[in-house]
Scaffold this motif. Structure first.
Motif, PDB file in Angstrom:
ATOM      1  N   VAL A 208       0.862  -1.178   0.000  1.00  0.00           N
ATOM      2  CA  VAL A 208       0.000   0.000   0.000  1.00  0.00           C
ATOM      3  C   VAL A 208       0.901   1.231   0.000  1.00  0.00           C
ATOM      4  CG1 VAL A 208      -1.655   1.358   1.344  1.00  0.00           C
ATOM      5  CG2 VAL A 208      -1.944  -1.122   1.150  1.00  0.00           C
ATOM      6  N   LEU A 209       0.667   2.135  -0.936  1.00  0.00           N
ATOM      7  CA  LEU A 209       1.441   3.370  -1.055  1.00  0.00           C
ATOM      8  C   LEU A 209       0.605   4.539  -0.545  1.00  0.00           C
ATOM      9  CD1 LEU A 209       3.825   5.112  -2.180  1.00  0.00           C
ATOM     10  CD2 LEU A 209       2.613   5.105  -4.382  1.00  0.00           C
ATOM     11  N   GLU A 235       1.042  -8.983   7.570  1.00  0.00           N
ATOM     12  CA  GLU A 235       1.939  -9.216   6.438  1.00  0.00           C
ATOM     13  C   GLU A 235       1.922  -8.077   5.425  1.00  0.00           C
ATOM     14  OE1 GLU A 235      -1.866 -11.670   5.457  1.00  0.00           O
ATOM     15  OE2 GLU A 235      -0.827 -10.831   7.207  1.00  0.00           O
ATOM     16  N   LEU A 236       1.024  -7.115   5.598  1.00  0.00           N
ATOM     17  CA  LEU A 236       0.908  -6.012   4.644  1.00  0.00           C
ATOM     18  C   LEU A 236       1.986  -4.965   4.927  1.00  0.00           C
ATOM     19  CD1 LEU A 236      -2.454  -4.388   3.566  1.00  0.00           C
ATOM     20  CD2 LEU A 236      -0.432  -2.993   3.909  1.00  0.00           C
ATOM     21  N   ARG A 237       2.629  -4.485   3.872  1.00  0.00           N
ATOM     22  CA  ARG A 237       3.662  -3.452   4.002  1.00  0.00           C
ATOM     23  C   ARG A 237       3.146  -2.126   3.461  1.00  0.00           C
ATOM     24  NH1 ARG A 237       9.646  -3.178   1.117  1.00  0.00           N
ATOM     25  NH2 ARG A 237      10.318  -1.246   2.126  1.00  0.00           N
ATOM     26  N   VAL A 238       3.452  -1.043   4.174  1.00  0.00           N
ATOM     27  CA  VAL A 238       3.032   0.299   3.792  1.00  0.00           C
ATOM     28  C   VAL A 238       4.263   1.149   3.476  1.00  0.00           C
ATOM     29  CG1 VAL A 238       1.806   2.392   4.512  1.00  0.00           C
ATOM     30  CG2 VAL A 238       0.984   0.135   5.264  1.00  0.00           C
ATOM     31  N   ILE A 239       4.219   1.870   2.353  1.00  0.00           N
ATOM     32  CA  ILE A 239       5.295   2.776   1.948  1.00  0.00           C
ATOM     33  C   ILE A 239       4.725   4.184   1.860  1.00  0.00           C
ATOM     34  CG2 ILE A 239       6.858   3.405   0.062  1.00  0.00           C
ATOM     35  CD1 ILE A 239       7.055   0.451  -0.659  1.00  0.00           C
ATOM     36  N   VAL A 265       2.745  -1.966  -6.395  1.00  0.00           N
ATOM     37  CA  VAL A 265       1.779  -1.237  -5.567  1.00  0.00           C
ATOM     38  C   VAL A 265       0.367  -1.728  -5.869  1.00  0.00           C
ATOM     39  CG1 VAL A 265       0.809   1.014  -4.995  1.00  0.00           C
ATOM     40  CG2 VAL A 265       3.266   0.791  -5.447  1.00  0.00           C
ATOM     41  N   ALA A 266      -0.327  -2.164  -4.815  1.00  0.00           N
ATOM     42  CA  ALA A 266      -1.707  -2.631  -4.962  1.00  0.00           C
ATOM     43  C   ALA A 266      -2.706  -1.501  -4.783  1.00  0.00           C
ATOM     44  CB  ALA A 266      -2.001  -3.736  -3.949  1.00  0.00           C
TER      45      ALA A 266
END
Length: 487
Positions: A208-209, A235-239, A265-266
């Protein structure tokens, strides 16, 4: 303005020293529980200051609060339907884009990706409808101020506001009043919608951006969204990236996947991009176009962004227009009931009539541009001056005229950073604005999710026109629900 008596006798019946102690203790509690912002004037990424808040919650009629909750899914669906109607958006904005550079840039971006073909059929909306009470013959009914379709903030701080007031009421031994503060799970609902979109993207390694400003003042509200995302989905990564950084770092693959830090990016969640100040050069506009061209699910996509403009809001208030998008007559009636007077200022007969209304009684209206973020409107005599400066110019079309909503007046203490209550502890006359959060997730015309997920409230002095918390005028508040007798 109508006068609505405060729900509790102030100044609380406390001796001065206990009153000061309560305020300081509440400030400390607020900072230690996520109620912080960064200083605009002394910005540091290593420090926080307490977010401004009311010492006590503000009265709000229970039935009107429930009405606002109930209508949010209808407004979500209306916004989605508007975003899918190219002819309507074009007709709404064709005159505005001739004179408003920012809206024109957004519209050109929309036309570009539309002509190329949208690469992602999934759309995610995280909206906030803002309401004020308007005194009428039957009491106080809610009227819509606006709907925010991009960077709809205060999902976290709305929760904090209620928690602040529970703490204060507990300190005052008023535990029996807790039941009058409604439950609020805004940030949980907002983040749940992002996670559902991420899951539909169907790539476990995707991220997720979050698009942010160069300096994130509202850091707690932003970060607690990120923390909630990873709490619900570890497990979700955020940028986090600015548009400038995206222009330098992001790439599109041949299949139009958006790649940032070597990750696909989703979902792109905008917490910036709603103001001309966020676009320093063509680089930021190129970054926005890159994102729109990608397969990422945008929150919001450019269609949703345009559907939230003031000109669209005004056009929807034209008699018979809602029926274009809503087929249920009962829902049409409900939406129309919360609309206040909205008028076009185009160079035509109806625009001339609206200009005359404003010039004759400027104190009864608000002059609004196609902007989000607060601090852009004109009030009172400033309306007359602004309209006279462009009365025969197409520039008029960049603005809309809205009837001014006059909510009931209450009294409260406004607690701000570095405020010395030993010198001034007087009550203030204040008015409030309620925001309701909604989420909608769609696959083309098919609605997969449509919910109301929580609320926030802002309060300001009656002498202030603008109510933005970060602008320094408004403060956080929460609704204290009461049952009012109808006349």
């Amino acid at each position: 303005m109508a006068q609505l008596k405060s729900w509790i006798s102030l100044p609380l019946g406390l001796p001065t020293n206990e009153f000061q102690e309560l305020i300081q203790k509440t400030k400390d509690w607020t900072l230690m529980h996520g109620g912080g912002i960064r200083s605009k004037h002394h910005f540091s990424s290593d420090s926080l200051t307490v977010v401004p808040f009311t010492l006590l919650p503000s009265v709000f009629p229970r039935d009107e609060f429930q009405k606002a909750l109930n209508i949010q899914p209808v407004l979500n669906e209306l916004t989605h339907m508007v975003s899918r109607d190219y002819e309507f958006l074009q007709s709404c904005l064709e005159k505005t884009i001739e004179v408003d550079e920012f809206t024109n840039n957004l519209y050109k971006l929309y036309e570009t990706v539309r002509e190329e073909g949208f690469t992602q059929c999934l759309s995610l909306g995280m909206f906030r409808s803002d309401f004020m009470q308007q005194k009428d013959a039957n009491g106080c009914g809610i009227k819509q101020v606006e709907i925010n379709t991009i960077a709809s903030g205060f999902g976290w701080l709305g929760i904090v506001s209620g928690d602040i007031h529970r703490f204060v009421l507990q300190q005052l031994d008023l535990l029996d009043t807790f039941k009058l503060l409604p439950e609020n799970k805004a940030v949980q609902g907002l983040c749940s919608a992002i996670i559902k979109a991420w899951e539909l993207f169907n790539d476990e390694d995707s991220v997720v951006l979050v698009i942010i400003e160069d300096k994130s003042i509202n850091i707690c509200d932003q970060r607690f969204h990120e923390f909630e995302l990873t709490r619900q989905k570890p497990e979700l990564r955020v940028i986090r990236k600015t548009l400038t950084q995206i222009s330098n770092e992001a790439k599109l693959t041949e299949s139009k996947d958006l790649i940032v830090q070597s990750k696909k990016v989703a979902v792109v969640y905008y917490r910036a991009g709603y103001s001309p100040d966020h676009y320093h050069s063509d680089a930021e506009w190129s970054a926005r176009l890159l994102i729109e061209r990608s397969t990422a699910i945008k929150c919001p996509n450019i269609q949703y962004h345009l559907a939230g403009t003031k000109k669209v809001q005004q056009s929807l208030a034209i008699p018979g227009m809602l029926e274009r998008f809503i087929k249920d007559p009962a829902k049409v009636a409900d939406v129309r009931e919360v609309f206040t007077g909205l008028y076009s200022l185009d160079l035509d007969e109806s625009g001339d009539k609206a200009v005359k209304l404003a010039l004759d009684n400027p104190e009864c209206y608000v002059l609004k541009p196609q902007r989000e973020g607060g601090g852009n409107n004109f009030y009172g005599e400033a309306i007359r001056q602004k309209l006279m400066s462009c009365i025969n110019s197409k520039e008029r079309s960049a603005w809309i005229l809205m009837e001014k909503i006059c909510p009931p007046v209450q009294q409260n203490y406004l607690i701000r950073p570095e405020q010395d209550f030993t010198k001034n502890s007087t009550l203030n006359d204040v008015i409030s604005e309620l925001g309701i959060f909604g989420t909608i997730l769609c696959d083309g015309d098919t609605i997969l999710l449509n919910e109301q997920v929580g609320h926030m409230m802002r309060t300001k002095l009656t002498s202030c026109n603008e109510g933005g918390v970060h602008a320094g005028d408004g403060v956080l508040d929460s609704p204290f629900l009461i049952d009012l007798q109808k006349k």
